[in-house]
Enzyme design. Structure first.
Site, PDB file in Angstrom:
ATOM      1  N   ALA A   1      93.302  47.636  46.235  1.00 35.58           N
ATOM      2  CA  ALA A   1      93.777  47.964  45.050  1.00 35.58           C
ATOM      3  C   ALA A   1      92.987  47.953  43.967  1.00 35.58           C
ATOM      4  O   ALA A   1      93.134  48.021  42.863  1.00 35.58           O
ATOM      5  CB  ALA A   1      94.919  47.220  44.632  1.00 35.58           C
ATOM      6  N   ALA A   2      91.640  48.187  44.061  1.00 29.86           N
ATOM      7  CA  ALA A   2      90.526  47.968  43.111  1.00 29.86           C
ATOM      8  C   ALA A   2      90.697  49.086  42.125  1.00 29.86           C
ATOM      9  O   ALA A   2      90.698  48.940  40.806  1.00 29.86           O
ATOM     10  CB  ALA A   2      89.248  48.117  43.555  1.00 29.86           C
ATOM     11  N   GLY A   3      90.936  50.438  42.537  1.00 27.46           N
ATOM     12  CA  GLY A   3      91.078  51.564  41.515  1.00 27.46           C
ATOM     13  C   GLY A   3      92.382  51.276  40.790  1.00 27.46           C
ATOM     14  O   GLY A   3      92.528  51.515  39.564  1.00 27.46           O
ATOM     15  N   ASP A   4      93.348  50.799  41.323  1.00 24.51           N
ATOM     16  CA  ASP A   4      94.536  50.506  40.663  1.00 24.51           C
ATOM     17  C   ASP A   4      94.483  49.424  39.649  1.00 24.51           C
ATOM     18  O   ASP A   4      95.014  49.471  38.345  1.00 24.51           O
ATOM     19  CB  ASP A   4      95.808  50.270  41.713  1.00 24.51           C
ATOM     20  CG  ASP A   4      96.311  51.043  42.581  1.00 24.51           C
ATOM     21  OD1 ASP A   4      96.080  52.251  42.295  1.00 24.51           O
ATOM     22  OD2 ASP A   4      96.782  50.848  43.753  1.00 24.51           O
TER      23      ASP A   4
END
Length: 314
Positions: free
Chosen positions: A256-259
């Site tokens: 979920a880094a981009g989120d």
């Protein structure tokens, strides 16, 4: 009466089934995994949950669609626990809540298959019914795990309400010019940027970022933030361009880094941060998220991000 939000997130809600593996299986291969977890996810819900944890005023609202099943209850409870208003998350009777099957290897890299379920039922009519959710919002955040016509309707609603519109173009696909014209800030990662430009996905360096960002802006968005993984990010609009270095951390899971980055960026801009500060805040939130397993569970609190930045500055 609904409280006026500072940020509205429109998008998907999934239950994630996560298995840790030594390595990602090859096509046709069966392999034994390790730890299994059932974790609330979906790009929209991930971003809303992360925003709820990061926002100082707690005014974050989610617009989306789930089924009538225990997964839906779990997902809405997870968002509510993060301070997110879920009153505009619709329940569809005819289809189950969306799910994602995720394999995570020791390096933190992952492989994901999504069954959209109720996310595919989100329609322009739902956006019209929830139009009041966008009124007064300073930022509106979108992704592409729901039908494109619903995304377009939601972006028009956000644009009409005067919100800053931020589109995370994931999963990657070519997008119509009329939708991109509604985007204030487009936030692709490296592969998504290449796909939008009909190029072969590849790693992008800071030296290459200006040309790619300008090519993306030529498609319609007013500004572009290129997410460059551990390198950081690159910002481009018609007045300035800047590279913002990432933070060095020990990676556990990049799911979920981009989120979390998008949530951090949206929260910071909704709270009035200038672009350079907002980008550094988003980088820090994303860096902390990859040190933990899971999607929503990995999103840091505002206190953790502020302390992390303070330590880095020290």
């Amino acid at each position: 009466m609904m409280q006026i939000p500072s940020l509205v997130v429109t998008g998907s809600l999934n239950m994630d089934f996560v298995v840790q593996v030594d390595r990602l299986p090859a096509p046709g291969e069966t392999t034994l995994g390790g730890n299994f977890q059932m974790i609330p996810g979906g790009k929209g819900a991930n971003q809303a949950c992360a925003a709820g944890k990061l926002a100082t005023n707690g005014r974050v609202r989610m617009v989306g669609c789930v089924g009538l099943d225990p997964f839906a209850d779990h997902l809405k409870a997870s968002l509510a626990a993060a301070g997110v208003d879920v009153s505009t998350v619709r329940a569809a009777r005819q289809t189950p809540t969306g799910v994602a099957l995720i394999w995570v290897e020791k390096s933190g890299q992952n492989s994901i298959v999504v069954a959209p379920g109720a996310n595919a039922m989100l329609a322009p009519g739902d956006i019209e019914s929830a139009h009041a959710a966008y009124e007064g919002a300073r930022c509106a955040l979108f992704q592409l795990e729901t039908p494109l016509e619903a995304v377009a309707a939601a972006m028009r609603a956000g644009h009409k309400a005067g919100a800053l519109t931020i589109l995370d173009p994931a999963p990657a696909r070519r997008l119509p010019a009329e939708l991109l014209a509604l985007v204030d800030i487009l936030t692709p990662n490296e592969s998504e940027a290449c796909i939008l430009l009909d190029r072969v996905p590849t790693r992008v360096t800071f030296a290459e970022a200006p040309e790619i960002a300008r090519a993306l802006r030529a498609l319609g968005p007013k500004a572009v933030v290129l997410k460059l993984g551990d390198q950081g990010c690159f910002y481009s609009d018609d007045q300035r361009e800047l590279a913002v270095q990432g933070f060095t951390v020990e990676v556990v899971d990049t799911t979920a880094a981009g989120d979390t980055f998008n949530a951090g960026l949206a929260v910071a801009l909704a709270e009035g941060f200038e672009i350079p500060t907002a980008l550094r805040f988003a980088n820090a939130a994303a860096a902390l998220s990859v040190t933990r397993l899971g999607a929503q569970a990995s999103a840091p609190s505002r206190e953790e991000v502020d302390a992390f930045i303070a330590r880095s500055d020290g």
